[in-house]
Design a protein around this motif. Structure first.
Motif: not given
Length: 492
Positions: A339-350
């Motif tokens: 995926i592209i990870c900039i200019n986007t709302d990214l939900e992160v889970e550990f």
């Protein structure tokens, strides 16, 4: 007389036999000719079937690449370059100026930033190599029109086609990953790789590796004694005081692949919605979960150093001189595992780490990070960050929490926020069918409530939840899917 009649009869019989023999021979020849004709028709049909299948497989693969927006960087053949090591963090590579000239010729609107697939070519690859792709059969006559050039049509952009395409890529490359470009100043014929990209490409042990050598070092070694020449040539590192500007050559700093790299321009890589990062055991032992501002650490590693996230990549993060490594274990959308990870709302889970040391320290191995609605903005769970001005010291007592439901689960999930009298807030997701009130109370105890007895209450309407009913599931206790806010009410 009898002799004459016998001779006449023999003559007639012989004449009949002579007349029949050509007829029998002609019928046999016709049968053989018919069988030969049928065999030729069958062979022609098999050749036509094989030709149609080969054409369909080729078109199927090209269709998958059109959906992804794959464009070669050379008019003659796929672009292959030799790897050299460069300074830099993240996934930013250095490319020759000729590639920039080639890309600017196309009057097309592509996504920003420019994304490339960097792959170590398999020298034994022949298309098609994937067993699934080899067995792919063309559709029936009535279904031929299903294949279209539209990149979003049903039948061309589906999970099966993605899996087949990824399977073929795994045969084409010994290893591959994705990245963007830091600058177009590399020497022609070479691609500069930062350490993170080189490490990702060398995870396959069959990939030959080497260390680049500074030409100035080579010229120096030629003037030395021949007995020491080989030893001197292997020392290709620059001085520690040399500049380490991103994109500049880092002679001998780390290993790079010693096989041709294929660089491919990817124009339609999906923007990320969610990802799962799993800290390494070393990062956990270094106190990753005790950091008070994981948001700062993630923003530094993702915004400043990376444009893409591929499953299997290692994200390097730094906080106050301490390095923390996290493995990318899943991404959403998952159809290309990148995926592209900039200019986007990214939900992160550990991701969960099976480390006994973290449990003994009372640290949860799966905190949750929720987006605020801006690019890479996060609201942190209390186990990662406490919202009070001065975060209290963690309790010595170990608290074991139930795992949060996966991001893909949307049913029967309740997002719970707990507010303590001291101003500390905590947020976590629960599966209301599996989690119990004991799990909810244990989560509340992470807010440093001391040894005082407490109960959880809600406002408007007021509901009270006590430890005495701890074995009840949340659903049975009346806590349903959605969102709930609980206040900690201490008992006198």
């Amino acid at each position: 007389m009898d002799f004459e009649r016998a001779a006449e009869r023999l003559k007639k019989d012989h004449s009949k036999i002579q007349r029949r023999r050509p007829v029998a021979t002609s019928a046999q020849a016709k049968q053989q000719a018919e069988r030969a004709k049928q065999q030729r028709q069958q062979d022609a049909a098999e050749r036509e079937k094989k030709r149609r299948q080969e054409e369909y497989i080729t078109e199927y693969y090209r269709q998958c690449e059109r959906v992804l927006g794959v464009r070669q960087l050379s008019n003659v053949a796929p672009l292959t370059l030799k790897a050299v090591s460069i300074h830099g963090e993240g996934d930013k590579i250095a490319l020759p100026p000729s590639i920039l000239e080639y890309m600017t010729v196309f009057e097309t609107t592509s996504q920003s930033p420019w994304i490339f697939r960097i792959g170590v070519l398999n020298p034994d690859y022949h298309f098609p190599a994937s067993p699934t792709l080899q067995q792919l059969l063309p559709p029936d006559e009535n279904d031929r029109d299903e294949m279209s050039d539209d990149d979003g049509t049903e039948g061309s952009d589906n999970e099966l086609s993605h899996s087949i395409y990824l399977e073929e890529l795994s045969q084409k490359y010994l290893a591959y990953t994705h990245g963007t470009v830091v600058e177009f100043t590399q020497e022609e014929g070479y691609a500069g790789l930062p350490e993170s990209i080189a490490t990702a490409l060398l995870k396959n042990p069959t990939v030959r590796k080497t260390r680049t050598v500074d030409p100035s070092t080579l010229s120096t070694t030629k003037n030395k004694d021949e007995d020491n020449a080989d030893e001197e040539m292997s020392l290709g590192e620059t001085d520690d005081d040399s500049p380490k500007t991103a994109g500049h050559l880092a002679w001998g700093a780390f290993d790079v692949p010693d096989l041709p790299l294929e660089i491919t321009w990817i124009q339609k890589l999906p923007r990320g919605k969610a990802c799962e990062l799993t800290p390494t055991l070393e990062a956990v032992r270094s106190g990753f979960y005790s950091l008070q501002d994981i948001k700062l650490v993630l923003e530094q590693s993702l915004i400043r150093t990376r444009a893409t996230l591929s499953v299997g990549d290692t994200v390097h993060t730094w906080h106050r001189g301490m390095k923390y490594d996290l493995q990318v274990t899943s991404v959403t959308p998952s159809k290309y595992n990148t995926i592209i990870c900039i200019n986007t709302d990214l939900e992160v889970e550990f991701g969960k780490v099976s480390d006994d040391d973290t449990k003994e320290k009372g640290q949860d191995s799966r905190p949750f990070v929720e987006p605020l609605g801006q690019a890479l903005g996060y609201k942190l769970s209390p186990l990662a960050s406490l919202s009070s001005e001065s975060a209290p010291i963690m309790k010595a007592k170990a608290i074991t929490l139930i795992d949060e439901p996966p991001l893909s689960q949307t049913d029967h999930v309740c997002t719970v926020q707990i507010r303590a009298p001291n101003g500390v807030k905590a947020q976590r997701r629960f599966d209301v069918r599996q989690a119990t009130l004991d799990d909810l109370m244990a989560f509340a105890e992470t807010l440093e409530l001391g040894n005082e007895q407490f109960q959880l209450v809600t406002r408007f309407p007021r509901r009270v939840f006590e430890k005495i009913n701890g074995r009840k599931s949340l659903e049975t206790a009346g806590i349903l899917a959605g969102q709930e806010v609980f206040l900690v009410e201490k008992l006198s």
